[in-house]
Motif scaffolding. Structure first.
Motif, mmCIF file in Angstrom:
data_model
loop_
_atom_site.group_PDB
_atom_site.id
_atom_site.type_symbol
_atom_site.label_atom_id
_atom_site.label_comp_id
_atom_site.label_asym_id
_atom_site.label_seq_id
_atom_site.Cartn_x
_atom_site.Cartn_y
_atom_site.Cartn_z
ATOM 1 N N ARG A 1 29.699 19.658 -1.856
ATOM 2 C CA ARG A 1 28.428 19.636 -1.132
ATOM 3 C C ARG A 1 27.429 18.737 -1.848
ATOM 4 N NH1 ARG A 1 26.558 23.172 2.685
ATOM 5 N NH2 ARG A 1 28.235 24.648 2.206
ATOM 6 N N ARG A 2 26.650 18.007 -1.056
ATOM 7 C CA ARG A 2 25.514 17.292 -1.639
ATOM 8 C C ARG A 2 24.383 18.285 -1.848
ATOM 9 N NH1 ARG A 2 22.134 11.859 0.288
ATOM 10 N NH2 ARG A 2 20.573 12.050 -1.367
ATOM 11 N N PRO A 3 23.829 18.354 -3.041
ATOM 12 C CA PRO A 3 22.756 19.319 -3.291
ATOM 13 C C PRO A 3 21.564 19.107 -2.367
ATOM 14 C CG PRO A 3 23.599 18.440 -5.352
ATOM 15 C CD PRO A 3 24.214 17.618 -4.255
ATOM 16 N N GLU A 4 20.787 20.169 -2.192
ATOM 17 C CA GLU A 4 19.568 20.070 -1.402
ATOM 18 C C GLU A 4 18.586 19.136 -2.093
ATOM 19 O OE1 GLU A 4 19.069 21.300 1.486
ATOM 20 O OE2 GLU A 4 20.648 22.834 1.702
ATOM 21 N N ARG A 5 17.547 18.787 -1.397
ATOM 22 C CA ARG A 5 16.538 17.869 -1.952
ATOM 23 C C ARG A 5 15.982 18.401 -3.268
ATOM 24 N NH1 ARG A 5 15.390 14.083 1.753
ATOM 25 N NH2 ARG A 5 15.777 14.560 3.961
ATOM 26 N N ASN B 1 25.853 9.389 -0.475
ATOM 27 C CA ASN B 1 24.618 8.904 0.129
ATOM 28 C C ASN B 1 24.626 9.075 1.642
ATOM 29 O OD1 ASN B 1 22.746 7.683 -1.932
ATOM 30 N ND2 ASN B 1 24.629 6.636 -2.494
ATOM 31 N N GLY B 2 25.819 9.163 2.229
ATOM 32 C CA GLY B 2 25.931 9.314 3.672
ATOM 33 C C GLY B 2 25.850 10.745 4.150
ATOM 34 N N LEU B 3 25.775 11.697 3.231
ATOM 35 C CA LEU B 3 25.600 13.106 3.587
ATOM 36 C C LEU B 3 24.117 13.472 3.563
ATOM 37 C CD1 LEU B 3 28.427 14.861 1.549
ATOM 38 C CD2 LEU B 3 28.182 14.927 4.045
ATOM 39 N N ALA B 4 23.708 14.253 4.531
ATOM 40 C CA ALA B 4 22.360 14.815 4.477
ATOM 41 C C ALA B 4 22.290 15.808 3.327
ATOM 42 C CB ALA B 4 22.048 15.517 5.802
ATOM 43 N N PRO B 5 21.124 16.021 2.723
ATOM 44 C CA PRO B 5 21.012 17.044 1.677
ATOM 45 C C PRO B 5 21.549 18.383 2.171
ATOM 46 C CG PRO B 5 19.025 15.723 1.760
ATOM 47 C CD PRO B 5 19.848 15.305 2.939
ATOM 48 N N GLY B 6 22.427 18.971 1.387
ATOM 49 C CA GLY B 6 23.079 20.207 1.781
ATOM 50 C C GLY B 6 24.348 19.990 2.594
ATOM 51 N N GLY B 7 24.650 18.720 2.951
ATOM 52 C CA GLY B 7 25.834 18.414 3.739
ATOM 53 C C GLY B 7 27.114 18.558 2.940
ATOM 54 N N ARG B 8 28.246 18.742 3.660
ATOM 55 C CA ARG B 8 29.529 19.016 3.001
ATOM 56 C C ARG B 8 30.519 17.881 3.192
ATOM 57 N NH1 ARG B 8 32.343 23.457 5.376
ATOM 58 N NH2 ARG B 8 33.569 23.604 3.468
ATOM 59 N N LEU B 9 31.378 17.715 2.192
ATOM 60 C CA LEU B 9 32.552 16.852 2.246
ATOM 61 C C LEU B 9 33.775 17.739 2.098
ATOM 62 C CD1 LEU B 9 34.168 14.149 2.044
ATOM 63 C CD2 LEU B 9 33.740 14.247 -0.434
ATOM 64 N N LEU C 1 35.239 12.971 -10.461
ATOM 65 C CA LEU C 1 34.696 11.898 -9.624
ATOM 66 C C LEU C 1 33.623 12.419 -8.678
ATOM 67 C CD1 LEU C 1 38.062 10.097 -8.849
ATOM 68 C CD2 LEU C 1 36.073 9.010 -9.934
ATOM 69 N N LEU C 2 33.894 13.552 -8.061
ATOM 70 C CA LEU C 2 32.908 14.126 -7.151
ATOM 71 C C LEU C 2 31.616 14.453 -7.890
ATOM 72 C CD1 LEU C 2 35.377 16.423 -5.195
ATOM 73 C CD2 LEU C 2 34.088 14.515 -4.197
ATOM 74 N N ALA C 3 31.756 15.033 -9.061
ATOM 75 C CA ALA C 3 30.566 15.357 -9.858
ATOM 76 C C ALA C 3 29.843 14.097 -10.313
ATOM 77 C CB ALA C 3 30.963 16.206 -11.064
ATOM 78 N N GLN C 4 30.610 13.067 -10.664
ATOM 79 C CA GLN C 4 30.017 11.814 -11.130
ATOM 80 C C GLN C 4 29.070 11.217 -10.096
ATOM 81 O OE1 GLN C 4 32.873 8.880 -12.408
ATOM 82 N NE2 GLN C 4 31.414 7.191 -12.284
ATOM 83 N N TYR C 5 29.420 11.394 -8.838
ATOM 84 C CA TYR C 5 28.607 10.809 -7.782
ATOM 85 C C TYR C 5 27.703 11.830 -7.095
ATOM 86 C CZ TYR C 5 31.368 6.755 -8.766
ATOM 87 O OH TYR C 5 31.953 5.696 -9.410
ATOM 88 N N GLY C 6 27.429 12.923 -7.791
ATOM 89 C CA GLY C 6 26.386 13.840 -7.354
ATOM 90 C C GLY C 6 26.799 14.883 -6.345
ATOM 91 N N LEU C 7 28.120 15.151 -6.210
ATOM 92 C CA LEU C 7 28.592 16.160 -5.275
ATOM 93 C C LEU C 7 29.076 17.395 -6.034
ATOM 94 C CD1 LEU C 7 30.547 13.816 -2.855
ATOM 95 C CD2 LEU C 7 28.364 14.946 -2.412
ATOM 96 N N ALA C 8 28.631 18.561 -5.612
ATOM 97 C CA ALA C 8 28.979 19.811 -6.281
ATOM 98 C C ALA C 8 30.261 20.377 -5.669
ATOM 99 C CB ALA C 8 27.840 20.820 -6.141
ATOM 100 N N VAL C 9 31.313 20.483 -6.457
ATOM 101 C CA VAL C 9 32.593 20.996 -5.967
ATOM 102 C C VAL C 9 32.480 22.494 -5.719
ATOM 103 C CG1 VAL C 9 35.044 21.288 -6.475
ATOM 104 C CG2 VAL C 9 33.862 19.203 -7.189
#
Length: 253
Positions: free
Chosen positions: A225-229, A137-145, A194-202
């Motif tokens: 990455r957090r997917p785009e909008r 939730n703290g990443l902007a759409p398209g943002g990376r972890l 875990l990353l996928a569970q919370y909506g982040l694309a590995v």
């Protein structure tokens, strides 16, 4: 959060020890993700100029300062007051660098979205079911972890197959004094789940092994990455419990 609070206290002991030593570490001449003289380096992050960046578990702040010098607006967060004081003493007024002493989840719940969130070995100290939804939730759409996580400790103990914390060992530099800290040392598939569970694309998982033949310690570097909008919001947490026993060893600022 009892385990995490205990961990913060151990890092306060670590930070106070380093403050008392008055050891002046040089600025970074080379970026690593937990093991010196290994690849990848800073290129795993990519271009940062103009980005809002968050360093989770920033310690002394050398990596955050490096990115600020490259043109990023960097917030460096550490839950340890002693580690935060070390960073403040070293970087009292550095352009583009903001030092914050706070719980990572609490900070993420209040901060504006980041373009990039990274961590060098710090993510496994926090319950992933508490941290990862806040990160997503703290990443902007398209943002990376991008984060590194302990995989095999210096005693040769490999990762857990269950999402549970276990005790590892943190040594105070320059001494034979060891402290036990709990960490989530997980199989790569568990981190990917875990990353996928919370909506982040590995996007990538990279092995980082010690270049010394007699050293078994290794890390894994995860990029997601957090997917785009339009792809839907990250999903919420669920409880986690249990523990396992092991030992570790790793180097920090």
């Amino acid at each position: 959060m009892g385990i995490e609070k205990d961990t913060v206290e151990i890092w306060n002991i670590y930070g106070s020890h380093q403050l008392a030593r008055r050891l002046e570490l040089p600025e970074l001449d080379r970026w690593d993700w937990g093991i010196p003289d290994t690849e990848p380096g800073i290129e795993a992050i990519g271009e940062v100029a103009g980005l809002r960046v968050l360093d989770l578990g920033s310690g002394l702040g050398r990596h955050a300062a490096r990115l600020a010098a490259l043109g990023a607006e960097v917030t460096a967060v550490d839950a340890s007051q002693a580690q935060h004081q070390r960073a403040l003493a070293r970087y009292p007024d550095t352009a583009g660098l903001h030092l914050v002493c706070a719980d990572a989840v609490a900070h993420l719940q209040e901060a504006a979205p980041y373009d990039l969130i990274y961590s060098i070995g710090g993510v496994p100290y926090v319950d992933p079911h508490r941290l990862l939804p806040a990160v997503a939730n703290g990443l902007a759409p398209g943002g990376r972890l991008v984060f590194s996580a302990l995989h095999t400790n210096s005693y040769g103990t490999g990762p857990s197959t269950a999402v549970v914390p276990r005790p590892e060992v943190l040594r105070l530099p320059g001494t034979d004094d060891y402290h036990s800290v709990y960490m989530w040392v997980l199989e790569p598939q568990q981190w990917k789940n875990l990353l996928a569970q919370y909506g982040l694309a590995v996007e990538a998982v990279t092995a980082i092994d010690s270049p010394q033949e007699n050293q078994s310690v290794s890390y894994r570097l995860y990029s997601a990455r957090r997917p785009e909008r339009g792809a839907g919001p990250p999903r919420g947490p669920r409880p986690v419990g249990g523990d396992d026993a092991s030992r570790a060893g790793s180097a920090f600022d």
